[in-house]
Write an enzyme that holds these catalytic residues in place. Structure first.
Site, PDB file in Angstrom:
ATOM      1  NE  ARG A 205      -3.413   1.401   0.276  1.00 52.74           N
ATOM      2  CZ  ARG A 205      -4.366   1.921   1.033  1.00 52.74           C
ATOM      3  NH1 ARG A 205      -5.174   1.138   1.705  1.00 52.74           N
ATOM      4  NH2 ARG A 205      -4.535   3.234   1.126  1.00 52.74           N
ATOM      5  CE  LYS A 206       2.304   1.231   4.725  1.00 51.20           C
ATOM      6  NZ  LYS A 206       1.128   1.610   5.478  1.00 51.20           N
ATOM      7  CB  ALA A 207       5.407   5.566  -2.388  1.00 55.97           C
TER       8      ALA A 207
END
Ligand SMILES: *Cc1c(COP(=O)(O)O)cnc(C)c1O
Length: 379
Positions: free
Chosen positions: A181-183
């Site tokens: 879900r993170k960059a």
């Protein structure tokens, strides 16, 4: 369906991992060390310790500060449950600190009141909500005046800068997540950055069964965990970090486009202290209070229009566990009550096209029209 989030994995990522898998050296090794070096450099920190998740990073950070039974840890009210869970996992107790409703981040004035009032506060955990940095320029000196170390939950904020200083480098330790879900992602994964050598030794021992990281042969100096990252994930981390600047630039562009397109709707767009201080891990708007009651219906209408959206994050004191454990109730944290009721996260990731962004904005506009009409049917 336009997805809320989507990892950016390409051939270079795959090739890097296959090479390590073929080598047969799978656990923490040279690629993890290279990954740690890159993250440390990015954060302007001297040291980084890679672990198996962002949650493991937070857990070890508190462990390295000897947080234990009888200790209190001041923590923001609005975050992913891991932020407060790790406090309980250390047998300590959270003291929840109210947020500023515009930034979704820990309110420095509320923290000041907590530090004046609460006893045995062993650490402060501010979160950079959705990638937008908390006001570290106030929080860090305030905690320092009280002699309390800061552990930044910078899970979503890799690459953010406030006053030119990177997220994760303001506290005694900064914790990052590399969840999809993170960059940028390593599948599961986390990193702790720090400038302190004593802390570094404890973090490394806690990560690896308590083994003394400086001893010539295996010796065990404390009861540790196995929170190591695999070496193929380390290799993936290195190739992923090369993409960070372009991924963050695209996210920033999408956020600016949403700001424009949603102007005039009955909602508040997300804010940042400075342009560089937000990574837009999520783009979270705040529906006006009269619309907040229709949020579930708006989410359903968006889903039917092929747009995946969600509620942002969680009102921690009102989750079942903390309600029961601490007796928290609605009204205890009014700003968090308001934000948690009206927050709406829209899709944002580097694979979205400009057309996708317009489609999401139009779908939201129609959904709001629809719930407003059904509340006020034409005479
Ligand atoms: C993602 C996240 C975590 C947990 O990270 P994991 O890698 O999923 O364990 C903790 N805090 C915040 C604010 C997060 O967004």
């Amino acid at each position: 369906m336009i997805r809320l989030a989507c990892p950016e994995i390409d051939e270079a990522d795959l090739a890097a991992m296959v090479e390590v898998l073929k080598s047969g050296q799978l656990v923490q090794g040279t690629h993890v060390r290279e990954f740690e070096g890159r993250v440390a450099e990015l954060c302007g920190s001297t040291r980084a310790v890679a672990v198996s998740s962002g949650t493991a990073a937070l857990h070890l950070a508190l462990g390295a500060l000897d947080v234990g039974a009888g200790d209190a840890v001041a923590v923001t009210t609005y975050s992913w449950p891991a932020t407060a869970n790790v406090i309980a996992l250390c047998n300590a107790t959270p003291v929840f600190v109210e947020i500023d409703p515009r930034s979704y981040n820990m309110d420095p004035e509320a923290l000041a009141a907590t530090l004046r009032r609460a006893r045995s506060v062993k650490a402060v955990i501010p979160v950079h909500a959705f990638g937008g940095m908390a006001n570290m320029a106030e929080i860090a000196p305030l905690a320092e005046r009280h002699g309390v170390p800061v552990v930044e939950d910078a899970a979503c904020a890799l690459g953010a800068l406030l006053k030119g200083r990177p997220a994760g480098s303001w506290g005694t330790m900064g914790c990052f997540s590399f969840h999809p879900r993170k960059a940028v992602t390593t599948g599961e994964g986390g990193v702790i950055v720090t400038d302190r050598d004593d802390t570094l030794v404890k973090l490394r021992a806690l990560r690896n069964h308590g083994q003394d990281p400086g001893a010539p042969g295996p010796d065990f100096i404390l009861p540790g965990y196995n929170y190591r990252l695999t070496d193929f994930q380390g290799a993936l981390g290195v190739t992923q970090l090369r993409k960070l600047p372009s991924v963050l630039a695209r996210r920033k562009g999408i956020a600016a486009a949403y700001d424009q397109m949603l102007r005039g709707l009955p909602l508040l767009a997300p804010t940042a202290l400075e342009p560089a201080s937000h990574t837009f891990q999520s783009y979270v708007v705040q529906l006006s209070p009269d619309l907040a009651t229709a949020r579930d219906r708006i989410l359903e209408l968006l889903r039917r229009a092929d747009v995946e959206a969600n509620i942002g994050t969680h009102h921690l004191p009102l989750t079942t566990y903390w309600r029961k454990a601490l007796g928290c109730r609605p009204g205890d944290y009014p700003a968090t009550d308001q934000v948690a009721a009206g927050a709406l996260a829209l899709p944002i990731h580097s694979r979205m096209t400009d057309e996708d962004v317009s489609m999401v904005a139009r779908a939201l506009e129609r959904a709001i029209e629809s719930v407003t009409e059904s509340a006020n049917p034409p005479a």
